[in-house]
Design an enzyme around this catalytic site. Structure first.
Site, PDB file in Angstrom:
ATOM      1  N   SER A  30     -25.317  38.037 -20.041  1.00 37.44           N
ATOM      2  CA  SER A  30     -25.875  38.765 -21.193  1.00 37.44           C
ATOM      3  C   SER A  30     -24.850  38.946 -22.303  1.00 37.44           C
ATOM      4  O   SER A  30     -25.148  39.552 -23.324  1.00 37.44           O
ATOM      5  CB  SER A  30     -26.381  40.140 -20.734  1.00 37.44           C
ATOM      6  OG  SER A  30     -25.337  40.851 -20.079  1.00 37.44           O
ATOM      7  N   ASN A 117     -23.607  49.963 -13.316  1.00 38.38           N
ATOM      8  CA  ASN A 117     -24.940  50.554 -13.453  1.00 38.38           C
ATOM      9  C   ASN A 117     -24.924  51.840 -14.283  1.00 38.38           C
ATOM     10  O   ASN A 117     -25.745  52.013 -15.192  1.00 38.38           O
ATOM     11  CB  ASN A 117     -25.549  50.813 -12.072  1.00 38.38           C
ATOM     12  CG  ASN A 117     -25.772  49.527 -11.305  1.00 38.38           C
ATOM     13  OD1 ASN A 117     -25.606  48.439 -11.866  1.00 38.38           O
ATOM     14  ND2 ASN A 117     -26.119  49.635 -10.044  1.00 38.38           N
ATOM     15  N   HIS A 163     -63.326  54.652 -46.164  1.00 32.67           N
ATOM     16  CA  HIS A 163     -63.974  53.348 -45.919  1.00 32.67           C
ATOM     17  C   HIS A 163     -63.652  52.347 -47.027  1.00 32.67           C
ATOM     18  O   HIS A 163     -64.437  51.442 -47.295  1.00 32.67           O
ATOM     19  CB  HIS A 163     -65.495  53.487 -45.783  1.00 32.67           C
ATOM     20  CG  HIS A 163     -65.915  54.620 -44.900  1.00 32.67           C
ATOM     21  ND1 HIS A 163     -66.071  54.502 -43.544  1.00 32.67           N
ATOM     22  CD2 HIS A 163     -66.163  55.930 -45.186  1.00 32.67           C
ATOM     23  CE1 HIS A 163     -66.418  55.669 -43.025  1.00 32.67           C
ATOM     24  NE2 HIS A 163     -66.466  56.558 -43.998  1.00 32.67           N
ATOM     25  N   SER A 290     -45.030  31.070 -56.041  1.00 35.02           N
ATOM     26  CA  SER A 290     -45.646  30.030 -55.225  1.00 35.02           C
ATOM     27  C   SER A 290     -45.065  28.691 -55.656  1.00 35.02           C
ATOM     28  O   SER A 290     -44.765  28.483 -56.828  1.00 35.02           O
ATOM     29  CB  SER A 290     -47.153  30.047 -55.441  1.00 35.02           C
ATOM     30  OG  SER A 290     -47.693  28.788 -55.130  1.00 35.02           O
ATOM     31  N   LYS A 296     -48.439  32.737 -59.818  1.00 34.47           N
ATOM     32  CA  LYS A 296     -48.440  33.708 -58.725  1.00 34.47           C
ATOM     33  C   LYS A 296     -47.172  34.550 -58.619  1.00 34.47           C
ATOM     34  O   LYS A 296     -46.066  34.084 -58.876  1.00 34.47           O
ATOM     35  CB  LYS A 296     -48.625  32.975 -57.392  1.00 34.47           C
ATOM     36  CG  LYS A 296     -49.944  32.278 -57.285  1.00 34.47           C
ATOM     37  CD  LYS A 296     -50.987  33.144 -56.627  1.00 34.47           C
ATOM     38  CE  LYS A 296     -50.744  33.157 -55.147  1.00 34.47           C
ATOM     39  NZ  LYS A 296     -51.802  33.828 -54.441  1.00 34.47           N
ATOM     40  N   GLU A 303     -45.980  42.354 -47.154  1.00 35.51           N
ATOM     41  CA  GLU A 303     -46.705  41.531 -46.180  1.00 35.51           C
ATOM     42  C   GLU A 303     -45.866  41.297 -44.927  1.00 35.51           C
ATOM     43  O   GLU A 303     -46.348  41.388 -43.802  1.00 35.51           O
ATOM     44  CB  GLU A 303     -47.076  40.178 -46.794  1.00 35.51           C
ATOM     45  CG  GLU A 303     -48.163  40.275 -47.851  1.00 35.51           C
ATOM     46  CD  GLU A 303     -48.367  38.932 -48.541  1.00 35.51           C
ATOM     47  OE1 GLU A 303     -49.065  38.086 -47.975  1.00 35.51           O
ATOM     48  OE2 GLU A 303     -47.792  38.724 -49.623  1.00 35.51           O
ATOM     49  N   TYR A 330     -31.208  50.925  -9.752  1.00 38.05           N
ATOM     50  CA  TYR A 330     -30.986  49.874 -10.738  1.00 38.05           C
ATOM     51  C   TYR A 330     -31.508  48.516 -10.252  1.00 38.05           C
ATOM     52  O   TYR A 330     -31.308  48.138  -9.111  1.00 38.05           O
ATOM     53  CB  TYR A 330     -29.489  49.739 -11.058  1.00 38.05           C
ATOM     54  CG  TYR A 330     -29.219  48.599 -12.026  1.00 38.05           C
ATOM     55  CD1 TYR A 330     -29.336  48.787 -13.397  1.00 38.05           C
ATOM     56  CD2 TYR A 330     -28.925  47.313 -11.562  1.00 38.05           C
ATOM     57  CE1 TYR A 330     -29.142  47.739 -14.284  1.00 38.05           C
ATOM     58  CE2 TYR A 330     -28.733  46.264 -12.439  1.00 38.05           C
ATOM     59  CZ  TYR A 330     -28.844  46.479 -13.799  1.00 38.05           C
ATOM     60  OH  TYR A 330     -28.661  45.446 -14.675  1.00 38.05           O
ATOM     61  N   GLN A 335     -31.464  44.512 -17.544  1.00 36.29           N
ATOM     62  CA  GLN A 335     -30.640  43.799 -18.524  1.00 36.29           C
ATOM     63  C   GLN A 335     -31.495  43.335 -19.703  1.00 36.29           C
ATOM     64  O   GLN A 335     -31.004  43.133 -20.802  1.00 36.29           O
ATOM     65  CB  GLN A 335     -29.964  42.601 -17.850  1.00 36.29           C
ATOM     66  CG  GLN A 335     -29.035  41.819 -18.746  1.00 36.29           C
ATOM     67  CD  GLN A 335     -28.098  40.936 -17.937  1.00 36.29           C
ATOM     68  OE1 GLN A 335     -27.217  41.411 -17.253  1.00 36.29           O
ATOM     69  NE2 GLN A 335     -28.317  39.639 -17.995  1.00 36.29           N
TER      70      GLN A 335
END
Ligand code: ARG
Length: 470
Positions: A30, A117, A163, A290, A296, A303, A330, A335
Site C-alpha cells: 500500500s 494494527n 416542483h 465548445s 457556447k 456540472e 483487524y 487497508q
C-alpha cells in the site's frame, strides 16, 4: 548493521520457506498510496517513543536516537529524497526500516508494545483530524462568500419554485441563505465526526492490548487527542480500536451530504445560467467553450461538481461495504479504507474551494429574475391571504383565486395587471388596497416570520450567520 525489515521481501521471518511472489507483493503493498500518511506516522511514533522512555521501557538515549533519525527522515521526505520501497509494503515499514538504517538498535526498539494494527488506526485518525479542520475552514469560507453575495440581494426578487413551477416570490438573498444553512449543518457534522475521530487506538497493540506498562493517556495528550476540557480520549477496547473504521464511514457520510448540497446548488447554477432562465453569469474563468459551437459558454464546474458527488457517495458505499461482516479484530480488508478516504478528502476540498471562489464572482441579472417572478402568478397565495384577512375561509379564498388566475391566464396578464373591477368580479370583498399584496415587493415584505423571506428578516439572519462565523 543488518536490517530485518529489508529482508521482508524474502520472508517475514525464519518461518517462511519461500519469498513472496512479485504479484502478491504488488497486490498487498500500500506504500504508493499510504505514504501520504507519513507525517501522522512519524508524529505517532515520536509520541510513542517519548512515552516508552518516560515509562522506562526504552532508554533515554534510544528516544534521542529515534528523534534524531526521524528528523532526518522528515527532511528527506520533504526534500523528495526519501526512497519509498514497494518491498517494504507500507508507510509504516518503510519509515521504520529507514530509521533502523539511520540509528541502529534504537530504531528496532521503537515498535515495542505496538503493532501496525494500532499504528495504522492512529495514523488514519490523526491525518483525518487535520483534513477535517481544513474542510471546516473551507466550509466557513464558502458560507462567507454566500453571505457577501446575499447581503447585496435582499431586495432582488426571483421566483421561488416548488416542483420547479413558479410558486412564490423570494429574495435571492433568502435563496442563498438556504445554502448557508446547509453548509452550516455540514460544518456542524464535521465537528461531531472530528470529536469521535480524535480518539487514540495506540496501546491496543495487535488486538488484545500489551503487557508493557504503557501510559496511553500520556500519548493521547501529546497527540492532542483530548476533549475540550483536556481529558485524554482513548479507544477503550483494544479489539474495537484496531478494527473498526466507523469514523471513516461517518466522515464519508458527512462528506457525501456536503457534496449532495453542492450538487443541488450546482443544478440551480446550471439552470439559472441557461438561456431560458438567464438569471446569472459565472465568471469566464469558471466556464468552458465548445470546440464546435462558437457561441457556447458551458457551466462545466457546477456540472462536474454534480458528477463528483456520485464519486464521493460511491466512496461511502465502498467503506460501508468494506466493513460489513468483518469479524473482530483487524483484517487486511481495512487497508482498502485509504484510497476512498483520500479521494473523498481531495474531491471535497477542491470542490469547496472552487465554489467559494465561483460564488464570489457571480453576476446577477436582477431584471431577468424579477420578470420570471412576475410571469408565473407568484402572488396568487397573497391574494388568497388577502381574502382570508377580509373574512373568507382559506379554502374558499383558494377557490376564488383559482378562478382569477384562470381568467388572467386567458387574458395573458398577471393578476396585478387586471383592473380592479375585474378582480372585484371574483369577490366583492376585494378593494383598491389589493394591489399592495399583488406586487412582488408586497409579497416579500409580508413574509416576516423567523425564517421568512422578508428583507428585514433576511438581513437579521445574515447578521446572525456572520456573528456565528466570527
Ligand atoms: N498497511 C496496513 C493497513 O493499512 C497496515 C496494518 C497491517 N497490519 C497487518 N497485520 N498486516 O491496514
Amino acid at each position: 548493521m543488518t536490517n530485518q525489515l529489508d529482508k521482508k521481501s524474502q520472508a517475514w521471518s525464519a518461518l517462511f520457506s519461500e519469498p513472496m511472489s512479485d504479484l502478491v507483493k504488488r497486490y498487498t503493498s500500500s506504500v504508493f498510496f499510504d505514504k501520504r500518511l507519513w507525517q501522522a506516522d512519524i508524529q505517532g511514533s515520536l509520541a510513542h517513543a517519548e512515552m516508552l522512555a518516560a515509562q522506562g521501557i526504552i532508554a533515554a538515549q534510544d528516544r534521542a536516537d529515534i528523534q534524531r533519525g526521524m528528523a532526518q527522515i522528515v527532511a528527506d521526505i520533504e526534500a523528495g529524497r526519501f526512497e519509498w520501497k514497494l518491498d517494504l509494503e507500507d508507510v509504516h515499514l518503510n519509515i521504520e526500516a529507514r530509521l533502523t538504517q539511520l540509528v541502529g538498535d534504537a530504531g528496532k526498539r521503537m515498535h515495542t508494545g505496538r503493532s501496525r494494527n494500532d499504528q495504522v488506526a492512529t495514523d488514519v485518525r490523526l491525518w483525518l483530524r487535520g483534513e477535517i479542520d481544513l474542510i471546516s475552514a473551507l466550509l466557513a469560507t464558502l458560507q462567507q462568500a454566500l453571505l457577501d453575495l446575499a447581503a447585496q440581494h435582499t431586495q432582488t426578487i426571483l421566483p421561488g419554485f416548488t416542483h420547479l413551477q413558479v410558486a412564490q416570490p423570494v429574495s435571492f438573498a433568502h435563496h442563498l441563505l438556504a445554502y448557508v444553512e446547509m453548509f452550516a449543518r455540514d460544518a456542524e457534522r464535521m465537528r461531531e465526526v472530528r470529536a469521535r475521530t480524535n480518539r487514540l487506538p495506540l496501546g491496543s497493540a495487535a488486538l488484545a492490548g500489551t503487557s508493557y506498562p504503557l501510559d496511553r493517556e500520556r500519548v493521547a495528550r501529546s497527540l492532542g487527542m483530548v476533549d475540550a476540557q483536556g481529558v485524554p480520549q482513548l479507544c477503550r477496547n483494544s479489539l474495537d480500536a484496531v478494527s473498526d473504521r466507523d469514523f471513516a464511514m461517518e466522515f464519508a457520510a458527512a462528506a457525501s451530504i456536503s457534496m449532495v448540497h453542492i450538487s443541488r446548488l450546482s443544478e440551480e447554477l446550471v439552470l439559472w445560467m441557461s438561456q431560458n432562465f438567464g438569471f446569472i453569469r459565472l465568471a469566464d474563468r469558471f466556464t468552458t467553450g465548445s470546440s464546435i459551437m462558437p457561441q457556447k459558454k458551458n457551466p462545466d464546474v457546477p456540472e462536474l461538481a454534480r458528477g463528483k458527488t456520485g464519486r464521493v457517495v460511491g466512496h461511502l458505499m465502498g467503506l460501508l461495504t468494506l466493513m460489513k461482516g468483518q469479524p473482530l479484530a483487524y483484517n487486511k480488508d481495512n487497508q482498502e479504507d485509504k484510497e476512498p478516504l483520500f479521494d473523498t478528502v481531495d474531491t471535497l476540498k477542491d470542490t469547496l474551494r472552487i465554489f467559494a471562489e465561483m460564488m464570489g464572482g457571480l453576476t446577477v441579472n436582477e431584471d431577468a429574475m424579477r420578470k420570471a417572478a412576475a410571469r408565473g402568478y407568484a402572488t396568487a397565495t397573497d391574494l388568497a391571504d388577502y381574502l382570508v384577512k377580509k373574512g373568507l375561509a382559506f379554502r374558499d379564498a383558494h377557490e376564488v383565486v383559482a378562478h382569477a388566475v384562470k381568467s388572467a391566464q386567458l387574458a395573458g396578464k398577471d393578476l396585478s395587471e387586471l383592473p380592479l373591477t375585474t378582480l372585484q368580479g371574483f369577490h366583492a370583498a376585494i378593494e383598491a388596497d389589493v394591489f399592495d399584496c399583488l406586487s412582488l415587493q408586497g409579497s416579500l415584505d409580508a413574509r416576516n416570520t423567523i425564517g421568512g423571506t422578508a428583507p428585514e428578516r433576511v438581513l437579521q439572519e445574515i447578521a446572525l450567520h456572520r456573528q456565528r462565523l466570527g
